[in-house]
Design a protein around this motif. Structure first.
Motif, PDB file in Angstrom:
ATOM      1  N   LEU A 186     -10.893  22.616 -34.396  1.00  0.00           N
ATOM      2  CA  LEU A 186     -11.011  23.666 -35.682  1.00  0.00           C
ATOM      3  C   LEU A 186     -12.211  24.140 -35.842  1.00  0.00           C
ATOM      4  CD1 LEU A 186      -8.403  21.598 -37.808  1.00  0.00           C
ATOM      5  CD2 LEU A 186      -8.091  24.002 -37.329  1.00  0.00           C
ATOM      6  N   ASP A 200     -11.771  29.324 -42.308  1.00  0.00           N
ATOM      7  CA  ASP A 200     -11.212  28.021 -42.504  1.00  0.00           C
ATOM      8  C   ASP A 200      -9.584  28.082 -42.273  1.00  0.00           C
ATOM      9  OD1 ASP A 200     -11.321  24.985 -42.649  1.00  0.00           O
ATOM     10  OD2 ASP A 200     -10.280  25.412 -44.380  1.00  0.00           O
ATOM     11  N   ARG A 239      -7.018  27.180 -39.186  1.00  0.00           N
ATOM     12  CA  ARG A 239      -5.911  26.372 -39.503  1.00  0.00           C
ATOM     13  C   ARG A 239      -4.589  27.250 -38.928  1.00  0.00           C
ATOM     14  NH1 ARG A 239      -7.108  21.508 -41.940  1.00  0.00           N
ATOM     15  NH2 ARG A 239      -9.212  21.506 -42.732  1.00  0.00           N
ATOM     16  N   LEU A 262      -2.804  25.200 -35.879  1.00  0.00           N
ATOM     17  CA  LEU A 262      -1.579  24.453 -36.384  1.00  0.00           C
ATOM     18  C   LEU A 262      -0.386  25.081 -35.919  1.00  0.00           C
ATOM     19  CD1 LEU A 262      -2.418  23.287 -40.020  1.00  0.00           C
ATOM     20  CD2 LEU A 262      -2.849  22.103 -37.980  1.00  0.00           C
TER      21      LEU A 262
END
Length: 211
Positions: free
Chosen positions: A137, A155, A159, A163
């Motif tokens: 990440l 951020d 993600r 993800l």
């Protein structure tokens, strides 16, 4: 026996090699789970003596640690390298990253799934998985930072990219290469907020259709 001869015997020949034992352990792990990674069954599979194993690893625990280290080198490091590759635009950077996960790419999805399953049985492995996820990440966040995204947006976008891919792995999604490639431009637009250019998509397709 002189030192050179001893070194040669410890790295090859009838005892196999460290790589041969590690590759066999990884394949057993990926196909049958961690309980399949045992010295005697591996020796039978390789048609080597059990004692040959101890030329390369002191015990099973060392072999299991080597499997984890191999996973980190294969998957986490390949992802980190992809985020650092040259790209003129964020769309091109994300295309570089997506390419890592496609069939023929360096990221081994079956290995990642197997390690995540192992983590449910071991706190130590779970900690290494958490550390790997954090490193991956951070690498993707840094990539977005490089193209001027704010800290919060970088951020969340990191993600979203990561993800989504972990979801592909955990759900064991099956797509043909044509199906996956057809979705890539829209994935890039969703991940970055910017559509890739026709030439960026063409270069990406040419690179991965060849694989």
């Amino acid at each position: 026996m002189d030192t050179n001869a001893e070194t040669t015997e410890k790295t090859g020949g009838w005892r196999g090699s460290r790589k041969v034992w590690l590759d066999a352990a990884r394949e057993a792990f990926v196909t049958s789970g961690i309980d399949a990674v045992k010295i005697q069954p591996l020796a039978l599979r390789l048609n080597l003596s059990r004692t040959s194993f101890y030329w390369f690893f002191p015990d099973r625990a060392a072999l299991l640690d080597a499997v984890l280290a191999d996973w980190e080198a294969t998957n986490t490091k390949s992802l980190e390298r992809a985020t650092q590759e040259y790209a003129e635009t964020i769309a091109e950077a994300v295309l570089n990253l997506i390419g890592v996960f496609l069939d023929g790419g360096p990221f081994e999805t079956r290995l990642d799934l197997a390690v995540r399953g192992w983590a449910h049985q071991s706190d130590e492995v779970a900690a290494r998985v958490h550390a790997a996820d954090a490193a991956r990440l951070e690498a993707i966040r840094t990539m977005f930072d490089r193209f001027g995204y704010s800290a919060g947006e970088a951020d969340v976008r990191a993600r979203t990219v990561y993800l989504t891919q972990i979801g592909y792995i955990s759900m064991q999604v099956r797509e043909t290469m044509d199906e996956r490639l057809a979705r890539v431009p829209d994935y890039v637009a969703t991940f970055t907020g910017r559509a890739p250019t026709g030439s960026e998509v063409a270069r990406f397709r040419a690179r991965h259709e060849a694989q």
